[in-house]
Enzyme design. Structure first.
Site, short mmCIF file in Angstrom:
data_model
loop_
_atom_site.label_atom_id
_atom_site.label_comp_id
_atom_site.label_asym_id
_atom_site.label_seq_id
_atom_site.Cartn_x
_atom_site.Cartn_y
_atom_site.Cartn_z
N LYS A 79 0.84 -1.19 0.00
CA LYS A 79 0.00 0.00 0.00
C LYS A 79 0.88 1.25 0.00
CE LYS A 79 -3.97 1.95 2.54
NZ LYS A 79 -4.91 1.74 3.68
N SER A 154 -9.79 1.79 2.60
CA SER A 154 -8.89 2.55 1.76
C SER A 154 -7.84 1.70 1.05
CB SER A 154 -8.18 3.62 2.59
OG SER A 154 -7.35 3.01 3.57
N SER A 178 -10.02 -0.53 6.84
CA SER A 178 -9.42 -0.41 5.51
C SER A 178 -8.70 -1.63 4.95
CB SER A 178 -8.45 0.76 5.48
OG SER A 178 -9.18 1.94 5.32
N1 GLN Z 1 -13.36 3.88 5.89
C1 GLN Z 1 -12.79 4.29 7.14
C2 GLN Z 1 -12.48 5.75 7.10
O1 GLN Z 1 -12.75 6.36 6.13
C3 GLN Z 1 -11.59 3.47 7.46
C4 GLN Z 1 -10.32 3.99 6.92
C5 GLN Z 1 -9.13 3.17 7.30
O2 GLN Z 1 -9.26 2.11 7.94
N2 GLN Z 1 -7.95 3.65 6.95
O3 GLN Z 1 -11.97 6.31 8.02
#
Ligand code: GLN
Length: 474
Positions: A79, A154, A178
């Site tokens: 990532k 994400s 994410s």
């Molecule tokens: N979708 C969640 C957010 O927008 C989780 C993001 C993440 O785990 N980095 O914060």
């Protein structure tokens, strides 16, 4: 043999037996990327030259008859918020468009010691903020299962890369879901370890008390294989935990000894009925095979999203303060104040700006106690929910997400509806416990993730239980 379908274990065996070479394996993955990633856009950058050099080194060792590590010579996608020295690392933000990482994250150091082959950096929501990869400054990733739909986020690029056969395994990061949510949307396995199990050194911080790095893989065995390498205490991350870890390969757990908890708060309005049906089918099957199933309550779940969307932006606003247009990244130089305002205003995307403002607000004098302190109190109660539950049960079963992958643009105009997609994942980060998403029976051709939650630092036990559930849902 299709080299792009191999798991870590299979690839390792074939490499050891000299049936394939790491160069062949690596090239096969790059061929796939070149053919199909123009459409999917799982990667932000590729490191083909370096990857082939690493692969060659492993092949030389194998041909000399030297033993190799489990992950040696096997392609990995990383990532783009995890630092690899000398590689472009943008966190999918314009503000870091040309940033070259000056050091290796601890997880990368560990993978390098294994002689892993890094094929490239994967797309993501900017600074890991989002649940669809639509917040990437460099354009979204498409879900390989249905390219009209998002891959989740994400870590959408990492999940899509595994589903599309662009890499054998990937690393993602999980602050509120994410790793698990994109794994669920793409039909692969995603594991978020206990907070502190894996060093965060070299992970670009989003919300430091919630962030964890973890693997996205084709199956549970592979998730365990990667976890066993990247876990461990690190002097460079004071929140990393020094523990004696069990091995995943120690005695397997017996299904009849497992008690699963099914939290009633997770199976109410908002959950797509077909997903509920498929999760319940797995639960019945587990019961039939001898597992104990018990309905439990996690009463504070209801406030998890509200607490998360206060604590997370508060930490985001502090962490992202370092991007000031001077130290690194995108810069619009003028007088000092305008340098800050313009560099940040133009460098950050809408969602990052929204969270910085929200976070600054909840931390401001006068509002701190009303929002931030209260959210921290709720966080403590959520943690207690899990402490109580794990006195009774070994693992908790929930859906990973309330729906299957949604279409592009469906939620971008309404941030709240996007945040709701995190309803089943955020409490796990608030509590710090480990959780894994594994694919079960699809709904209308779209993947469904089942989430298993484990007790704090019982990551290995959770993985062993996940293996049983995985075998059962095939
Ligand atoms: N979708 C969640 C957010 O927008 C989780 C993001 C993440 O785990 N980095 O914060």
């Amino acid at each position: 043999m299709n080299l792009k379908e191999l798991t870590i274990k299979e690839a390792h065996k074939l490499l050891e037996e000299k049936e394939i070479t790491s160069v062949e394996l690596t090239k096969a993955h790059f061929d796939g990327i070149k053919k199909h990633d123009g459409n999917i856009h799982a990667f932000l950058s590729l490191t083909e030259k370096e990857a082939l050099e690493s692969a060659k080194k492993v092949d030389q060792r194998i041909s000399k008859g030297e033993p190799i590590e489990m992950l040696a010579g096997i392609p990995a996608a990383i990532k783009d918020n995890i630092l690899i020295r000398g590689a472009k690392t943008t966190a999918a933000s314009k503000i870091l468009e040309n940033y070259i990482a000056p050091y290796d994250a601890t997880v990368i150091k560990k993978l390098k010691e294994e002689e892993a082959v890094f094929i490239g950096k994967t797309n993501m929501d900017e600074f890991a903020m989002g649940g669809s990869t639509e917040n990437s400054a460099f354009g979204p990733t498409k879900n390989p299962v249905d390219t009209n739909r998002v891959p989740g986020g994400s870590s959408g690029g990492s999940a899509a890369a595994i589903k599309a056969g662009f890499s054998v395994y990937a690393l993602g990061s999980d602050t509120g879901g994410s790793i698990r949510q994109p794994a669920g949307f793409c039909g692969v396995v995603g594991f978020k370890p206990s907070y502190g199990a894996v060093s965060r050194h070299g992970l670009m911080a989003m919300a430091s008390s919630l962030d964890q790095i973890g693997p996205i893989t084709k199956n549970v065995d592979d998730a365990a294989a990667v976890f066993e390498i990247i876990r461990g205490a690190d002097i460079l991350d004071s929140t990393s935990a020094d523990r004696e870890w069990q091995s995943y390969h120690d005695k397997p757990v017996d299904i009849e000894e497992i008690k699963f908890g099914v939290p009633r708060e997770y199976f109410t309005h908002g959950l797509a009925p077909e997903i509920e049906k498929n999760i319940k089918a797995v639960i019945s099957k587990l019961e039939k095979e001898g597992a104990q199933i018990e309905e439990i309550s996690l009463p504070y779940s209801e406030w998890a999203l509200a607490a998360y969307y206060i604590i997370m932006p508060a930490e985001v606003s502090a962490n992202l303060a370092r991007f000031d247009g001077i130290k690194y990244g995108y810069s619009k130089m003028s007088n000092l104040k305008d340098t800050y305002l313009e560099s940040r205003g133009e460098g950050f995307g809408a969602e990052a700006r929204r969270r910085i403002m929200l976070g600054t607000y909840v931390l401001s004098a006068g509002y701190y106690d009303a929002y931030y302190t209260r959210a921290q109190k709720v966080r403590r109660l959520i943690k207690q929910d899990f402490v109580h539950a794990f006195k009774e049960v070994d693992a908790i079963i929930t859906p990973t997400s309330p729906t299957t992958a949604f279409k592009f643009g469906e939620k971008t105009q309404d941030p709240l509806s996007m945040y709701l997609a995190d309803i089943y994942t955020v409490s796990i980060n608030l509590a710090g416990v480990p959780a894994i998403s594994i694919p079960i029976k699809e709904v209308n051709g779209l993947p469904v993730g089942l989430q298993l939650i484990g007790n704090n630092f019982e990551d290995i036990k959770l993985l062993k239980i996940a293996k049983i559930v995985e075998d059962m849902s095939k």
